[in-house]
Design a protein around this motif. Structure first.
Motif, PDB file in Angstrom:
ATOM      1  N   ALA A  36       0.678  -1.075  -0.032  1.00  0.00           N
ATOM      2  CA  ALA A  36      -0.012   0.085  -0.057  1.00  0.00           C
ATOM      3  C   ALA A  36       0.770   1.227   0.004  1.00  0.00           C
ATOM      4  N   SER A  37       2.016   1.140   0.547  1.00  0.00           N
ATOM      5  CA  SER A  37       3.040   2.061   0.722  1.00  0.00           C
ATOM      6  C   SER A  37       3.807   2.550  -0.657  1.00  0.00           C
ATOM      7  N   ASN A  38       3.465   1.733  -1.692  1.00  0.00           N
ATOM      8  CA  ASN A  38       4.197   1.903  -2.877  1.00  0.00           C
ATOM      9  C   ASN A  38       2.990   1.978  -3.913  1.00  0.00           C
ATOM     10  N   PRO A  39       2.625   3.278  -4.169  1.00  0.00           N
ATOM     11  CA  PRO A  39       1.538   3.352  -5.081  1.00  0.00           C
ATOM     12  C   PRO A  39       1.867   2.962  -6.521  1.00  0.00           C
ATOM     13  N   THR A  40       2.089   1.803  -6.854  1.00  0.00           N
ATOM     14  CA  THR A  40       2.258   1.502  -8.253  1.00  0.00           C
ATOM     15  C   THR A  40       1.670   0.043  -8.537  1.00  0.00           C
ATOM     16  N   ARG A  41       1.702  -0.540  -9.368  1.00  0.00           N
ATOM     17  CA  ARG A  41       1.068  -1.961  -9.588  1.00  0.00           C
ATOM     18  C   ARG A  41       2.168  -2.860 -10.089  1.00  0.00           C
ATOM     19  N   TYR A  42       2.442  -3.826  -9.216  1.00  0.00           N
ATOM     20  CA  TYR A  42       3.522  -4.674  -9.540  1.00  0.00           C
ATOM     21  C   TYR A  42       3.351  -6.008  -9.067  1.00  0.00           C
ATOM     22  N   ALA A  43       2.396  -6.451  -8.302  1.00  0.00           N
ATOM     23  CA  ALA A  43       2.628  -7.501  -7.465  1.00  0.00           C
ATOM     24  C   ALA A  43       1.682  -8.638  -7.880  1.00  0.00           C
ATOM     25  N   PHE A  44       2.152  -9.790  -7.661  1.00  0.00           N
ATOM     26  CA  PHE A  44       1.399 -10.952  -7.885  1.00  0.00           C
ATOM     27  C   PHE A  44       0.447 -11.559  -6.833  1.00  0.00           C
ATOM     28  N   GLY A  45      -0.437 -12.455  -7.176  1.00  0.00           N
ATOM     29  CA  GLY A  45      -1.077 -12.786  -6.014  1.00  0.00           C
ATOM     30  C   GLY A  45      -2.260 -12.111  -5.579  1.00  0.00           C
ATOM     31  N   ALA A  46      -3.047 -13.072  -4.557  1.00  0.00           N
ATOM     32  CA  ALA A  46      -4.163 -12.520  -4.064  1.00  0.00           C
ATOM     33  C   ALA A  46      -4.151 -11.302  -3.160  1.00  0.00           C
ATOM     34  N   ASP A  47      -2.965 -11.068  -2.514  1.00  0.00           N
ATOM     35  CA  ASP A  47      -2.681 -10.034  -1.448  1.00  0.00           C
ATOM     36  C   ASP A  47      -2.553  -8.563  -2.393  1.00  0.00           C
ATOM     37  N   ALA A  48      -2.230  -8.988  -3.816  1.00  0.00           N
ATOM     38  CA  ALA A  48      -1.784  -7.604  -4.515  1.00  0.00           C
ATOM     39  C   ALA A  48      -2.962  -6.973  -4.719  1.00  0.00           C
ATOM     40  N   GLU A  49      -4.069  -7.548  -5.040  1.00  0.00           N
ATOM     41  CA  GLU A  49      -5.171  -6.611  -5.332  1.00  0.00           C
ATOM     42  C   GLU A  49      -5.608  -5.808  -4.071  1.00  0.00           C
ATOM     43  N   GLU A  50      -5.600  -6.469  -3.029  1.00  0.00           N
ATOM     44  CA  GLU A  50      -5.883  -5.940  -1.466  1.00  0.00           C
ATOM     45  C   GLU A  50      -4.909  -4.779  -1.385  1.00  0.00           C
ATOM     46  N   GLY A  51      -3.668  -4.989  -1.606  1.00  0.00           N
ATOM     47  CA  GLY A  51      -2.673  -4.191  -1.402  1.00  0.00           C
ATOM     48  C   GLY A  51      -2.905  -2.798  -2.246  1.00  0.00           C
ATOM     49  N   ALA A  52      -3.171  -2.948  -3.693  1.00  0.00           N
ATOM     50  CA  ALA A  52      -3.437  -1.834  -4.550  1.00  0.00           C
ATOM     51  C   ALA A  52      -4.796  -0.952  -4.039  1.00  0.00           C
ATOM     52  N   LYS A  53      -5.890  -1.747  -3.514  1.00  0.00           N
ATOM     53  CA  LYS A  53      -6.705  -1.016  -3.012  1.00  0.00           C
ATOM     54  C   LYS A  53      -6.539  -0.274  -1.864  1.00  0.00           C
ATOM     55  N   LEU A  54      -5.640  -0.684  -0.937  1.00  0.00           N
ATOM     56  CA  LEU A  54      -5.185  -0.205   0.263  1.00  0.00           C
ATOM     57  C   LEU A  54      -4.410   1.174  -0.170  1.00  0.00           C
ATOM     58  N   SER A  55      -3.617   0.797  -1.289  1.00  0.00           N
ATOM     59  CA  SER A  55      -2.591   2.055  -1.798  1.00  0.00           C
ATOM     60  C   SER A  55      -3.629   3.302  -1.946  1.00  0.00           C
ATOM     61  N   GLN A  56      -4.872   3.258  -2.762  1.00  0.00           N
ATOM     62  CA  GLN A  56      -5.611   4.134  -3.268  1.00  0.00           C
ATOM     63  C   GLN A  56      -6.155   4.823  -1.933  1.00  0.00           C
ATOM     64  N   LEU A  57      -6.598   3.946  -1.005  1.00  0.00           N
ATOM     65  CA  LEU A  57      -6.980   4.422   0.263  1.00  0.00           C
ATOM     66  C   LEU A  57      -6.060   5.415   0.888  1.00  0.00           C
ATOM     67  N   ALA A  58      -4.843   4.786   0.979  1.00  0.00           N
ATOM     68  CA  ALA A  58      -3.785   5.578   1.709  1.00  0.00           C
ATOM     69  C   ALA A  58      -3.526   6.986   1.379  1.00  0.00           C
ATOM     70  N   TYR A  59      -3.636   7.150  -0.082  1.00  0.00           N
ATOM     71  CA  TYR A  59      -3.267   8.397  -0.489  1.00  0.00           C
ATOM     72  C   TYR A  59      -4.553   9.188  -1.248  1.00  0.00           C
ATOM     73  N   GLU A  60      -5.568   8.675  -0.923  1.00  0.00           N
ATOM     74  CA  GLU A  60      -6.894   9.302  -1.135  1.00  0.00           C
ATOM     75  C   GLU A  60      -6.858  10.711  -0.545  1.00  0.00           C
ATOM     76  N   GLY A  61      -7.312  11.667  -1.482  1.00  0.00           N
ATOM     77  CA  GLY A  61      -7.612  12.887  -1.039  1.00  0.00           C
ATOM     78  C   GLY A  61      -6.325  13.763  -0.883  1.00  0.00           C
ATOM     79  N   GLY A  62      -4.994  13.300  -1.156  1.00  0.00           N
ATOM     80  CA  GLY A  62      -3.906  14.244  -1.288  1.00  0.00           C
ATOM     81  C   GLY A  62      -3.809  14.876  -2.581  1.00  0.00           C
ATOM     82  N   ASP A  63      -3.003  15.941  -2.470  1.00  0.00           N
ATOM     83  CA  ASP A  63      -2.645  16.655  -3.823  1.00  0.00           C
ATOM     84  C   ASP A  63      -1.623  15.753  -4.940  1.00  0.00           C
ATOM     85  N   ARG A  64      -1.109  14.673  -4.598  1.00  0.00           N
ATOM     86  CA  ARG A  64      -0.234  14.000  -5.175  1.00  0.00           C
ATOM     87  C   ARG A  64      -0.271  12.451  -4.698  1.00  0.00           C
TER      88      ARG A  64
END
Lengths: 792, 292
Positions: A593-621
């Motif tokens: 989640a702390s690395n806002p890019t898409r790279y990972a394999f596996g079931a966790d990856a999707e969850e991680g990507a969602k969390l990433s969006q959540l983590a940086y939601e509302g920021g200016d970048r």
């Protein structure tokens, strides 16, 4: 659930690898490399008037043969002075290949590179060196005296350096002292003798302009920066790896031994990987030694045994060169007072060149000498005044901390003891010993005609010196944690103890923390594994880096969980909201989640990507200002000063007056190095240290003949202790935390070795009722002291 | 520490080995356990042009007790001797001496025959051969001959074996009756070559007097040495402590230890007397125990 590993007997993670033959040592790399071998001076001191390499060049399989004439630019200069000092009168270091003068038997004169080591040694035999032998300075006393043979042709005496220092008013104190004594104490030359010898393997890739060196060194970072400068290469193109290293004890941290420069140089010049694995004979003749010192002490004592004044004039044998400057005798001088409060103390150290292998720190590094001198002084004063030496020790103890010794420490700052509790330490030792019972047993044994004696030794050990050490810590997407330090391990359990610190802080399972050491590709800045400094300096750097990663993780988690960073808790490899364990994110997912890019394999990856969006939601970048992708940090720890461990040893010995054999009936150790990360590792360090101490007390001595030829350069004649010579070690600990660092720890690597010679000398002295002022004490010397044979 | 190139020859029979050795001449060396030769080659102190390896000669690989004789083929390992059932009871001196040879890896590989042919004055097997009045067989181009222990050892690392001869068998007669024996060494570390060592054997007659006594010393002169003086004092005497003192003090005139990095001549003399006394005392006490 919060678990705590700090202080636990965690089994060493490196042992499975090392004990099942999966370790990778320098010799295991580049199996197809060409091999180097070296011509070494036959003479302790000689002019080199010619070297004929033609016949060697003609040996089939020889790639090339080099002498000083082949070296240019920085490679033709003298090797660096590792520890400069304005007190050095003659800062001599050697050339990578001797130029025109060889100053010890074993100094490298020429290098052969061949298909394999066998061919290389065939070629060595065909190299003809023309020597013009010169008088050699060998004996330390003689070398320091008038009209001595000169160790270097261009000098008028053998004085490498001179330091004097005084605290208090020594002359006045002597004038007022009711009892004044003069004694001379000697320690002979010994050596580290790691089971793995030194070795260097180098590969230069011309297309990539990249140099990769595997080096059995204790300090790969210094080797890397040094080689980059010598070769004029960008440091990013030079990598030095200290892989598994089979023991060091000081001898593997010189920066630079000739071979460490010549092997990479030859690899680049010849365009092939080149390997040199030191053999044991070379190790005796070409790797540094230590220990040789002669002390003349002048002691002023009060009626109750308090030391009113102490003056120590001593000689230090620096061998043929002094790449370590004056650091060894300075350590001796700074730590000579040990646990005692010497108000009036003066020393004069003279570092003397001899035509012998150069010396540099070996486990204990000048401190065994210091403890030996001070503890013999305490015993002799007690004996002279008919006092119990334990009482005399107590009367002289430092009692308040911080304690200023009044002389300069090895790092150039003042010697200041940070913390300690010496009366408690001694009491802990005596309790384990059961002093009263032991004394009764001694009386009984003596009544039976047995020759037994009890001896004590005390020491402080300045540890954890700077300048700094660093650590990188990162949490990986699979929830594992990678830790890297730049300085390597020679068996000290860095992988285990650093993992303990990290696992505690992040609350991840110990097995999920992976530690890499000694690879400059992972971390470029660092100092080295020596001077009992790793746990203190690197350990605290690991803590700082982990704390920073923890801060990052808490910040990202707080954004996702919509709470303040202070309200998250680290537990079980995850972060959860305080008071709400079900609102939790595993650390691995958080790393994604702390690395806002898409790279990972596996079931966790999707969850991680969602969390990433959540983590940086509302920021200016995508990445908030001041943050960086991933959960990773590199931090450095730089101590304000050394931290001082301490301890007490006791030995009960029995002497066979027919053979001179000294049997150690009991060996008891008290030890305090502040808070303990892993008691099993600390005990292992103490055991190994005591073994090397017993070696120095009774067995190990590098013997030189009058002409400067080493007389015992094999394991048949240089007597290292084996398991069969070891007594059972009884070990008790106290823990006086250091106030100087966040973990409250002090170093332990050398502690076991330091007071052993003193302790055993005191025990033999007690048994024979005669002073023992020379170490090691051989069986023959025991018999001589006992008056059973004439001294030879 | 890598040896110079050499030719490696692996005969399958003694005849073949003898022929190879004769053919290659003095530049060839025989190798069995290699515990002394290989380190010397690694230091290039020995640079044989060829090695004749006896390890493939199966007829040399035996270790057994034939009635009253310990019989060892040239490639019998120290370890094989240690594993012979009942040897310690039969002759403690041999069992103890073999246990004092180096360390397990050395005993697993090194051989009695090699030790005897090498003739190191501090080694155990030459001493055992002398103490037990043993003999060795040697095979050369001229055939087989037997050499008695007393005729074998000349000086440091030198024996009566000719360069083209191979030591093929060692035979040690083991005395029977009321016999006690012992082997005692002093070394600074466990497993090192002894500063000095002594093997003693004593047979006690029915009247308590010494029927036979042997005392052998190592590390004290150019070869292992039987102490004629001590044995003369002991034979026929009652083995009291003062007699043992006299006997062991008598070795003084027969030893001539050198000074080296491990100790002076004076030190070695003292240790030699100490180990001799201990070995003789043990032998006596064990002989008495055998009577009882």
């Amino acid at each position: 659930m919060t678990t705590r590993l700090f202080g636990e007997r965690v089994a060493r993670s490196e042992d499975r690898r090392l004990l099942t033959g999966r370790g990778r040592y320098t010799g295991d790399f580049e199996p197809a490399a060409a091999h180097a071998a070296f011509v070494r001076s036959d003479f302790a001191h000689a002019r080199i008037t010619g070297i004929d390499v033609a016949a060697a060049q003609a040996v089939p399989g020889v790639l090339d043969v080099f002498t000083y004439a082949d070296l240019a630019d920085g490679f033709a200069d003298r090797l660096p002075l590792l520890v400069p000092s304005d007190k050095l009168i003659a800062p001599r270091t050697q050339h990578a290949l001797a130029k025109d003068e060889a100053c010890y038997a074993g100094e490298v004169l020429a290098m052969v590179v061949a298909r394999d080591r066998y061919v290389a040694e065939d070629a060595l035999e065909r190299i003809v060196v023309e020597y013009e032998p010169l008088p050699a300075a060998v004996d330390l006393d003689r070398a320091a005296g008038p009209n001595a043979p000169l160790a270097h042709l261009d000098m008028t005496d053998n004085l490498a350096g001179l330091v004097t220092e005084e605290t208090g008013d020594v002359d006045a104190a002597f004038a007022a002292a009711p009892h004044v004594y003069d004694w001379t104490l000697r320690m002979e030359r010994s050596a580290s003798m790691p089971i793995e010898t030194r070795g260097v393997v180098a590969r230069y890739d011309e297309r990539e302009d990249r140099l990769l060196v595997h080096d059995a060194t204790q300090a790969p970072t210094g080797v890397r920066f040094g080689l980059a400068m010598l070769f004029g290469m960008d440091p990013d193109r030079v990598h030095v790896v200290a892989p598994d290293v089979g023991g060091g004890f000081g001898v593997k941290v010189i920066q630079f031994y000739p071979e460490e420069v010549l092997v990479p140089w030859a690899a680049r010049r010849l365009g092939v990987p080149v390997k040199w694995i030191e053999d044991r004979r070379e190790h005796f003749l070409g790797s540094n030694h230590e220990r040789g010192q002669i002390h003349h002490v002048h002691v002023g004592a009060a009626d109750d045994g308090r030391i009113l004044a102490l003056e120590d004039r001593f000689l230090h044998d620096t061998g043929a060169y002094c790449s370590y400057g004056l650091i060894l005798p300075i350590i001796t001088a700074a730590q000579l007072p040990g646990p005692y409060d010497l108000e009036n103390y003066r020393y004069e150290l003279r570092s003397i060149f001899t035509n012998t292998v150069p010396t540099s720190p070996f486990r204990g590094a000048g401190r065994p000498h210091a403890a030996y001198v001070m503890e013999r002084v305490i015993e002799r004063v007690s004996k002279e005044l008919n006092l119990d030496s334990l009482d005399v020790r107590r009367r002289n103890f430092v009692k308040e901390f911080p304690h200023h010794v009044g002389v300069t420490f090895q790092d150039g700052g003042p010697t200041v003891y940070d913390s300690g509790d010496y009366p408690k330490g001694l009491a802990t030792l005596l309790e384990q010993l059961d002093l009263e019972r032991t004394r009764t047993e001694i009386a009984t044994a003596r009544a039976e005609g047995r020759t037994v004696g009890l001896g004590f030794g005390a020491y402080v050990e300045g540890t954890g010196i700077g300048p700094y050490e660093g650590a990188s810590v990162s949490i990986n997407p699979d929830g594992t944690v990678s830790v890297a330090t730049a300085h390597g391990s020679q068996g000290q359990a860095h992988e285990t103890v650093f993992a303990q610190v990290v696992a505690d802080e992040l609350q991840v399972p110990f097995e999920r923390v992976h530690v890499t050491t000694g690879d400059t590709r992972r971390l470029g800045f660092g100092v080295g594994t020596f001077a009992s400094r790793t746990a203190v300096v690197a350990g605290n750097a690991v803590l700082l880096a982990t704390t920073e990663v923890k801060r990052q993780a808490a910040a990202v988690a707080a954004r996702i969980l919509e709470v303040a960073p202070e309200d998250v808790v680290f537990a079980d490899g995850a972060i959860h909201v305080a008071g709400a364990p079900d609102r939790s994110i595993p650390l691995g997912r958080l790393a994604m989640a702390s690395n806002p890019t898409r790279y990972a394999f596996g079931a966790d990856a999707e969850e991680g990507a969602k969390l990433s969006q959540l983590a940086y939601e509302g920021g200016d970048r995508p990445l908030p200002e001041g943050s960086h992708p991933g959960l990773a940090a590199t931090e450095y720890y730089s101590p304000t000063s050394g931290v001082f461990g301490f301890g007490f040893h006791a030995a009960l010995v029995e002497i066979d007056l027919e053979t001179g054999h000294v049997d150690i009936l009991r060996y008891v150790v008290h030890h305090d190095s502040g808070r303990i990360i892993n008691p099993m590792v600390v005990e292992g360090q103490i055991h190994g240290g005591v073994a090397q101490g017993i070696g120095g007390a009774l067995y190990e001595r590098i013997a030189y003949g009058e002409e400067g030829q080493m007389l015992n350069a094999t394991f048949m004649d240089f007597l290292m202790v084996t398991a069969a010579e070891m007594p059972r070690i009884e070990e008790v600990h106290t823990e006086t935390p250091s106030p100087n660092n966040p973990l409250g720890i002090k170093g332990v690597g050398e502690a076991g070795t330091i007071p052993v010679s003193a302790t055993i000398a005191n025990a033999i002295s007690d048994a024979l009722n005669t002073p023992v002022d020379h170490m090691p004490v051989t069986p023959e010397e025991v018999l001589t002291l006992a008056g059973k044979i004439e001294s030879p | 520490m890598k040896p110079a190139a050499f030719e490696y020859l692996a005969p399958r029979s003694v005849e073949e080995a003898v022929a190879l050795l004769a053919e290659r001449g003095e530049d060839a060396k025989v190798i069995a356990g290699g515990q002394s030769l290989v380190p010397m080659m690694a230091f290039r102190l020995a640079t044989p042009a060829a090695l004749v390896d006896l390890n493939g000669v199966s007829e040399l690989d035996h270790a057994r007790v034939d009635r009253d004789t310990l019989v060892l083929g040239a490639t019998a390992r120290h370890r094989s001797v240690q594993e012979l059932a009942g040897l310690r009871e039969r002759c403690a001196m041999v069992a103890e001496a073999v246990g004092l040879i180096g360390h397990p890896p050395i005993r697993n590989r090194g051989t009695a025959g090699g030790s005897i042919a090498h003739a190191d004055p501090a080694a155990e097997w030459p001493a055992l051969l002398l103490a037990l009045d043993g003999e060795v067989d040697a095979m050369g181009p001229g055939g087989r001959r037997t050499i008695a222990a007393a005729d074998l050892f000349r000086t440091y690392f030198t024996t009566a074996l000719a360069p083209d001869e191979i030591l093929t068998e060692v035979r040690l007669p083991l005395p029977a009756g009321a016999v006690g024996s012992a082997f005692v060494e002093v070394a600074q570390r466990h497993g090192d070559f002894a500063v000095a060592g002594a093997g003693a054997l004593m047979i006690v007659a029915d009247d308590g007097s010494v029927a036979d006594a042997r005392l052998v010393l190592i590390g004290v002169r150019d070869t292992a040495v039987r102490s004629v003086a001590a044995e003369t004092i002991l034979r026929g005497a009652s083995p009291t402590d003062p007699v043992l003192d006299d006997a062991t003090n008598a070795i003084r005139s027969e030893i001539d230890p050198v000074s080296d990095v491990h100790g002076s001549s004076a030190y070695r003399r003292r240790v030699a007397i100490a180990v001799a006394r201990r070995a003789v005392t043990l032998a006596r006490d064990r002989a008495h125990a055998a009577v009882a």
